[in-house]
Design a protein around this motif. Sequence first.
Motif: not given
Length: 240
Positions: A145-154
């Motif tokens: 099961x997902x998902x919590x996503x994030x990134x420092x840049x594109x």
Amino acid sequence: SAHLLFLTDADRAALIDQGGGQPFLWRKDCQFHWRNRGYRTFDDFIATFRADKRKKALRERRRVFEGGVTFRTLTGAEMDQKLWDVVFGFSAATFEAHGHEHYLNVEFFRAVSTVMPEAVVVKLAEYQGHAIATAIFFRGEKVLYGRYWGAAANYHSLHFETCYYQGIEYCIEQGLEHFEPGTQGEHKVPRGFEPTTTWSAHWIADPRFRRAIDEYLNVERAQIDQYILEVEQHTPFRRG
């Protein structure tokens, strides 16, 4: 009122067969899920795509890795407090970018990692040894099961790789049967996720309110059926 969400077939049968009293109203919806059809490797899976769709998916993956991005797969037991601060910060930034506050907090993830360490799966993207993105998943016996996503840049295609391709690869490696990556997102379809029916049941006490909702749900179910038929025409798999 009472509302039961994401019911299994067994749940539905139990409610339909309850007998007597005011029955539940049924709401039909659509999500996009991935199914493991006995793939041994990611290459086995991608080989089921039509040539043009396969080429596009492989190009997305190649752009990420040619850019020097690497991935680590971590369980809850392997996540320390400092790393949870970083990972949660990525996820919280995604919520903030969409004008929302994260409805969970970093203490939640730390607590779940302590109590259910094998149920937490973190895909951590790194560039030159520094964390740049993450996807947080939870796994059951047969389902991811997902998902919590994030990134420092594109980064180009990094979202698709981190949230979808890495999850699919993990399921194949672990022998999981099913991958539910969250609600909405027609962009999942060309990456191997298929329209999947979901059901919820609703009991409404007020008869006037119930009639109004029932009329709406009857119309909506027909629309969902039509939507699923249309989306199925755009899946990337070879026909026949």
